[in-house]
Design a protein around this motif. Structure first.
Motif, PDB file in Angstrom:
ATOM      1  N   THR A 150      -3.655   0.356  -2.848  1.00 17.46           N
ATOM      2  CA  THR A 150      -4.566   1.467  -2.518  1.00 17.46           C
ATOM      3  C   THR A 150      -5.114   2.128  -3.787  1.00 17.46           C
ATOM      4  O   THR A 150      -6.144   2.782  -3.746  1.00 17.46           O
ATOM      5  CB  THR A 150      -3.902   2.553  -1.635  1.00 17.46           C
ATOM      6  N   ILE A 153      -8.359  -3.197   3.167  1.00 15.57           N
ATOM      7  CA  ILE A 153      -7.194  -2.577   2.520  1.00 15.57           C
ATOM      8  C   ILE A 153      -5.902  -3.175   3.069  1.00 15.57           C
ATOM      9  O   ILE A 153      -4.955  -3.431   2.334  1.00 15.57           O
ATOM     10  CB  ILE A 153      -7.249  -1.052   2.712  1.00 15.57           C
ATOM     11  N   PHE A 205     -15.132  -1.019   0.893  1.00 18.59           N
ATOM     12  CA  PHE A 205     -13.915  -1.553   1.512  1.00 18.59           C
ATOM     13  C   PHE A 205     -13.648  -0.869   2.850  1.00 18.59           C
ATOM     14  O   PHE A 205     -13.743   0.341   2.978  1.00 18.59           O
ATOM     15  CB  PHE A 205     -12.711  -1.337   0.588  1.00 18.59           C
ATOM     16  N   ASN A 216       0.846  -1.191   0.000  1.00 20.24           N
ATOM     17  CA  ASN A 216       0.000   0.000   0.000  1.00 20.24           C
ATOM     18  C   ASN A 216       0.888   1.249   0.000  1.00 20.24           C
ATOM     19  O   ASN A 216       1.902   1.312   0.694  1.00 20.24           O
ATOM     20  CB  ASN A 216      -0.917  -0.007   1.233  1.00 20.24           C
ATOM     21  N   LEU A 260      -8.782   1.496  -4.793  1.00 19.88           N
ATOM     22  CA  LEU A 260      -9.911   2.159  -4.116  1.00 19.88           C
ATOM     23  C   LEU A 260     -10.661   3.099  -5.043  1.00 19.88           C
ATOM     24  O   LEU A 260     -11.828   3.400  -4.814  1.00 19.88           O
ATOM     25  CB  LEU A 260      -9.419   2.929  -2.885  1.00 19.88           C
TER      26      LEU A 260
END
Ligand code: NAD
Ligand code: GLY
Length: 374
Positions: free
Chosen positions: A172, A220, A215, A22, A175
């Motif tokens: 990430t 995550i 989410f 991430n 998203l």
């Protein structure tokens, strides 16, 4: 960065590392610097991804001392063709790129496949870096070195094997994906589970619920390991059979023969790649029951997972069976006139069959016009 989860591909002089973490977009420049690439970077992206993540990646490269040029094309499969390639190559020439340059592919599978192809032909081949931003690209297309563009006659029919020098996957970025794109990428995770790790199907049901609800932080935090587990499946297969000559890499094509036929039969981009893979998986599993004794239960588990992810299991309106079959017949998985079709003997046990006939393919395509029965 030190401690970042990685998957290594051991391919001799073409070996490379996939970093999955991430917020790793910030580390692109640092990781590129470690490769000792010294030339100018041609950053290739699409019209959706560049506005979201382009500045971050270019800043990271600039901070590491690289000069960059930017090449953005209209998002979507309809752009993955030779005319976009020619346009970008001309831009790169005008920007002064030479054989010391390298390409940075920032985006989904369309960007990665096309930017990789450009890197494979520019000055007869320059290095490239994959920065995948869709599920499809992170778990599948950015790894393994297949690059290609589409032509009117079929999907991915012009391409080259060209391994990236580095892959940086930042979960990430997922998203910002529209739910439809998030879901379609998971079709390749279902395929990975079916051919190598059936136990991965269950967590996909949980992810499906989380897409519906949104989410959470917990999702995550779990994503890097889920993605890395999928990449590792593909990495081990590519190491065994880099150029798909030994019959092992072909297992990754489970669901793709019928899928590519369906995808090419409608205007490119109308159906997403993972959606046609979902349809192709249904057809392939049905044929697997006929030819290699796949149990009804095993078939059901895969279909239930695809259904939970809201992926299509019946042909959407507008897909014509005959036309899809015509494109299936021109798919490159037909070798010397006979069909090398990937079937599943049992969960985790794919096999290559030459027994599947054109009549079987027609019957499987016809099956896709009917609802799944319980
Ligand atoms: P894509 O690249 O078209 O991306 C889907 C959509 O999502 C596009 O509109 C894109 O602009 C947008 N997008 C991408 N990242 C985003 C983000 N983070 N936030 C918001 N929007 C974003 O499609 P895809 O599903 O990623 O890839 C499909 C392609 O990959 C097909 O062309 C397929 O043939 C290819 N593929 C190649 C391989 C391989 O081994 N080379 C394997 C599987 C698929
Ligand atoms: N996506 C199939 C392969 O990389 O071989």
């Amino acid at each position: 960065m030190p401690g970042m989860p990685t998957v290594n591909l051991s391919l001799g002089a073409r070996s490379y590392t996939v970093h999955v973490e991430n917020n790793s977009l910030d580390s692109v420049g640092y990781l590129t610097g470690r490769l000792r690439l010294s030339g100018k970077a041609a950053v290739i992206s699409d019209s959706n991804v560049y506005p979201l993540y382009g500045d971050k990646v270019i800043q990271s490269l600039t901070d590491a001392g690289y000069s960059t040029s930017l090449h953005v094309f209209e998002a979507g499969e309809a752009s993955k063709n030779l005319s976009t390639v020619e346009q970008i190559v001309n831009e790169m020439v005008a920007e002064g790129h030479d054989r010391s340059s390298f390409v940075v592919a920032l985006g989904g599978g369309v960007v990665g496949d096309m930017a990789g192809f450009i890197a494979s032909i520019y000055y007869r081949g320059i290095p490239f870096i994959q920065i995948p931003t869709t599920v499809m690209a992170q778990v599948d297309s950015s790894v393994g070195g297949k690059t290609a563009v589409d032509i009117a006659g079929g999907k991915n029919l012009i391409g080259a094997f060209h391994q990236p020098a580095l892959v940086v996957a930042d979960p990430t970025t997922l998203l910002s994906l529209p739910p439809r794109v998030l879901r379609e990428g998971m079709a390749e995770m279902v395929k990975h589970a079916a051919i190598r790790k059936p136990h991965m199907l269950h967590p996909l049901h949980r992810l499906a619920d989380e897409i519906d609800l949104g989410f959470t932080l917990n999702t995550i935090e779990r994503l890097p390991s889920i993605i890395a587990e999928n990449i590792a499946i593909k990495a081990r297969i590519v190491e065994e059979d880099e150029r798909e000559t030994r019959g092992v890499r072909a297992y990754l094509n489970l669901g793709h023969t019928l899928g590519h036929g369906i995808e090419a039969s409608v205007p490119y981009g109308e159906l997403l790649h993972g959606e046609v893979v979902s349809l192709g998986l249904r057809g392939a599993l049905w044929l697997s029951r006929k030819y290699c004794g796949l149990s009804e239960r095993a078939e059901r588990e895969v279909l239930d997972t695809l259904a939970a992810l809201e992926l299509p299991l019946t042909l959407p309106e507008g897909v014509e069976v005959e036309r899809a079959l015509k494109f299936t017949a021109s798919d490159k998985k037909f070798s010397g006139g006979s069909i090398r079709f990937v079937l599943l003997a049992a969960p985790g046990e794919p096999v290559l069959s030459e027994e599947v006939t054109p009549e079987d393919l027609a019957a499987a395509m016809q099956l896709l016009t009917t609802p799944v029965t319980r």
